[in-house]
Scaffold this motif. Structure first.
Motif, PDB file in Angstrom:
ATOM      1  N   SER A 195      70.882 -49.868 -28.548  1.00 25.05           N
ATOM      2  CA  SER A 195      69.482 -49.739 -28.955  1.00 25.05           C
ATOM      3  C   SER A 195      68.734 -51.062 -28.913  1.00 25.05           C
ATOM      4  O   SER A 195      67.522 -51.088 -28.629  1.00 25.05           O
ATOM      5  CB  SER A 195      69.412 -49.145 -30.369  1.00 25.05           C
ATOM      6  N   THR A 196      69.401 -52.189 -29.171  1.00 25.73           N
ATOM      7  CA  THR A 196      68.714 -53.476 -29.159  1.00 25.73           C
ATOM      8  C   THR A 196      68.326 -53.884 -27.752  1.00 25.73           C
ATOM      9  O   THR A 196      67.316 -54.570 -27.552  1.00 25.73           O
ATOM     10  CB  THR A 196      69.615 -54.556 -29.792  1.00 25.73           C
ATOM     11  N   VAL A 197      69.099 -53.450 -26.761  1.00 27.05           N
ATOM     12  CA  VAL A 197      68.838 -53.842 -25.375  1.00 27.05           C
ATOM     13  C   VAL A 197      67.533 -53.228 -24.860  1.00 27.05           C
ATOM     14  O   VAL A 197      66.918 -53.764 -23.938  1.00 27.05           O
ATOM     15  CB  VAL A 197      70.044 -53.470 -24.494  1.00 27.05           C
ATOM     16  N   VAL A 198      67.096 -52.142 -25.477  1.00 28.46           N
ATOM     17  CA  VAL A 198      65.775 -51.575 -25.130  1.00 28.46           C
ATOM     18  C   VAL A 198      64.704 -52.654 -25.257  1.00 28.46           C
ATOM     19  O   VAL A 198      63.836 -52.806 -24.389  1.00 28.46           O
ATOM     20  CB  VAL A 198      65.445 -50.380 -26.045  1.00 28.46           C
ATOM     21  N   ALA A 200      69.109 -47.198 -16.358  1.00 32.58           N
ATOM     22  CA  ALA A 200      67.842 -46.471 -16.481  1.00 32.58           C
ATOM     23  C   ALA A 200      66.738 -47.374 -17.017  1.00 32.58           C
ATOM     24  O   ALA A 200      65.575 -47.291 -16.576  1.00 32.58           O
ATOM     25  CB  ALA A 200      68.023 -45.257 -17.389  1.00 32.58           C
ATOM     26  N   LEU A 201      67.057 -48.249 -17.978  1.00 31.59           N
ATOM     27  CA  LEU A 201      66.059 -49.167 -18.530  1.00 31.59           C
ATOM     28  C   LEU A 201      65.551 -50.137 -17.460  1.00 31.59           C
ATOM     29  O   LEU A 201      64.348 -50.408 -17.375  1.00 31.59           O
ATOM     30  CB  LEU A 201      66.658 -49.960 -19.693  1.00 31.59           C
ATOM     31  N   ASP A 250      73.362 -58.763 -24.518  1.00 26.11           N
ATOM     32  CA  ASP A 250      73.956 -57.515 -24.989  1.00 26.11           C
ATOM     33  C   ASP A 250      73.950 -57.501 -26.514  1.00 26.11           C
ATOM     34  O   ASP A 250      73.769 -58.537 -27.164  1.00 26.11           O
ATOM     35  CB  ASP A 250      75.387 -57.371 -24.460  1.00 26.11           C
ATOM     36  N   GLY A 251      74.147 -56.324 -27.071  1.00 24.58           N
ATOM     37  CA  GLY A 251      74.204 -56.161 -28.514  1.00 24.58           C
ATOM     38  C   GLY A 251      75.626 -56.218 -29.014  1.00 24.58           C
ATOM     39  O   GLY A 251      76.559 -56.605 -28.304  1.00 24.58           O
ATOM     40  N   ALA A 252      75.820 -55.820 -30.273  1.00 29.56           N
ATOM     41  CA  ALA A 252      77.153 -55.785 -30.880  1.00 29.56           C
ATOM     42  C   ALA A 252      77.124 -54.830 -32.056  1.00 29.56           C
ATOM     43  O   ALA A 252      76.071 -54.567 -32.644  1.00 29.56           O
ATOM     44  CB  ALA A 252      77.585 -57.174 -31.328  1.00 29.56           C
ATOM     45  N   ASP A 253      78.286 -54.319 -32.404  1.00 26.80           N
ATOM     46  CA  ASP A 253      78.420 -53.487 -33.597  1.00 26.80           C
ATOM     47  C   ASP A 253      78.685 -54.336 -34.841  1.00 26.80           C
ATOM     48  O   ASP A 253      78.331 -53.943 -35.951  1.00 26.80           O
ATOM     49  CB  ASP A 253      79.546 -52.471 -33.400  1.00 26.80           C
ATOM     50  N   VAL A 261      72.380 -60.064 -29.114  1.00 23.05           N
ATOM     51  CA  VAL A 261      71.142 -59.744 -29.822  1.00 23.05           C
ATOM     52  C   VAL A 261      71.414 -58.570 -30.758  1.00 23.05           C
ATOM     53  O   VAL A 261      71.923 -57.533 -30.323  1.00 23.05           O
ATOM     54  CB  VAL A 261      70.011 -59.386 -28.842  1.00 23.05           C
ATOM     55  N   ALA A 262      71.085 -58.714 -32.035  1.00 27.35           N
ATOM     56  CA  ALA A 262      71.426 -57.685 -33.013  1.00 27.35           C
ATOM     57  C   ALA A 262      70.445 -57.718 -34.177  1.00 27.35           C
ATOM     58  O   ALA A 262      69.538 -58.567 -34.227  1.00 27.35           O
ATOM     59  CB  ALA A 262      72.854 -57.892 -33.520  1.00 27.35           C
ATOM     60  N   ASP A 263      70.608 -56.801 -35.110  1.00 20.92           N
ATOM     61  CA  ASP A 263      69.812 -56.832 -36.331  1.00 20.92           C
ATOM     62  C   ASP A 263      70.698 -57.233 -37.503  1.00 20.92           C
ATOM     63  O   ASP A 263      71.914 -57.357 -37.373  1.00 20.92           O
ATOM     64  CB  ASP A 263      69.128 -55.475 -36.579  1.00 20.92           C
TER      65      ASP A 263
END
Length: 279
Positions: free
Chosen positions: A44-47, A75-76, A101-104, A136-138
């Motif tokens: 979701s963060t990569v959006v 697709a993005l 990229d994101g991470a969990d 990249v993450a929250d």
């Protein structure tokens, strides 16, 4: 509208705004106009990473080619009218300039758990092909030890016929009720990855760092020791632990990010930078 539903919506909006802030700052700091090959991860963060890249405009992005980690990022990239290419087309002697990229979950040493979206194998291939990998993450993904915040377990991509034996190995190693990931609600049975594999989610006790003091209890592992042991289990294709070296320490093949950007609940962005190689 009830106060609880309103609060849930407010929290969701806060998380999305934090992801966007982190993505825009990461792109501003790490996507140089001279770069030509860029990896784009999943999640979701990569959006917001792709949104930030597209916002730079064609004068910057027309000279760039973008390499996805799966169907979502593909697709993005296409939807943003960016040039798409696949990692198998990258010459062995070449590297991506940067990969986002994101991470969990991200720990204090910038080790990562990835694979909640089941793209971990492609994500690792793209990340290790880049000179610089940027996470990249929250704020929810920030943790002092892997396994404290992400309770679902370490994603492990396995050959389907080996899954029962891999589960047995994981239990013997101290995994707490490892499970084959279900394909529900969209598909009955096991989730099948883009590679035709299954995912096992294996929860372990929070993973220790080299700096941790005291004796390890039974079933406790350091990040690097567990990563080394998991990848050696017959039938395991790839694991969702991204550990070892970062791009400041090795010229190629780094699994850890050079920096991690976290969108915080107060609207700020916290940046954690990796250590350079020891002289």
């Amino acid at each position: 509208m009830s106060s609880s539903s309103s609060s849930t919506k407010d929290q969701a909006a806060l998380v999305e705004s934090s992801k966007r802030a982190a993505a825009f700052q990461a792109v501003a700091d790490h996507l140089l106009p001279s770069y030509t090959r860029i990896g784009v991860g999943s999640g979701s963060t990569v959006v917001y990473v792709v949104e930030a890249i597209a916002a730079l405009g064609p004068s910057v992005t027309d000279s760039m080619t973008f390499y996805p980690t799966g169907a979502q990022s593909e697709a993005l990239i296409e939807a943003a009218n960016l040039r798409l290419q696949y990692i198998n087309k990258l010459a062995p002697a070449d590297q991506l300039d940067v990969a986002f990229d994101g991470a969990d979950e991200v720990d204090a040493d910038l080790n990562l758990i990835k694979g909640g979206g089941a793209c971990l194998w492609q994500e690792k291939v793209v990340a290790t092909a880049a000179r610089n990998f940027v996470c990249v993450a929250d704020f929810r993904k920030l943790s002092d030890r892997l396994g404290k915040a992400w309770k679902k377990g370490i994603p492990i991509e396995v050959l389907p016929i080996a899954a029962p034996r891999v589960l047995g190995e994981l239990r013997a190693m101290g995994a707490r009720d490892p499970q084959i990931r279900s394909g529900l609600p969209g598909k009955a049975g096991a989730l099948v990855t883009d590679n035709g594999m299954w995912i096992i989610d294996a929860p372990f006790a929070p993973l220790r760092l080299p700096s941790d003091e005291g004796e390890a209890a039974e079933g406790e592992w350091t990040v690097d020791a567990l990563a080394d042991r998991l990848i050696k289990i017959p039938g395991v294709a790839e694991i969702g632990l991204f550990s070892g070296k970062n791009g400041l320490e090795v010229a190629s093949g780094a699994q850890k990010p050079v920096a991690a950007y976290f969108g915080m609940a107060d609207g700020t962005v916290e940046v954690r930078k990796a250590a350079a190689a020891a002289s």
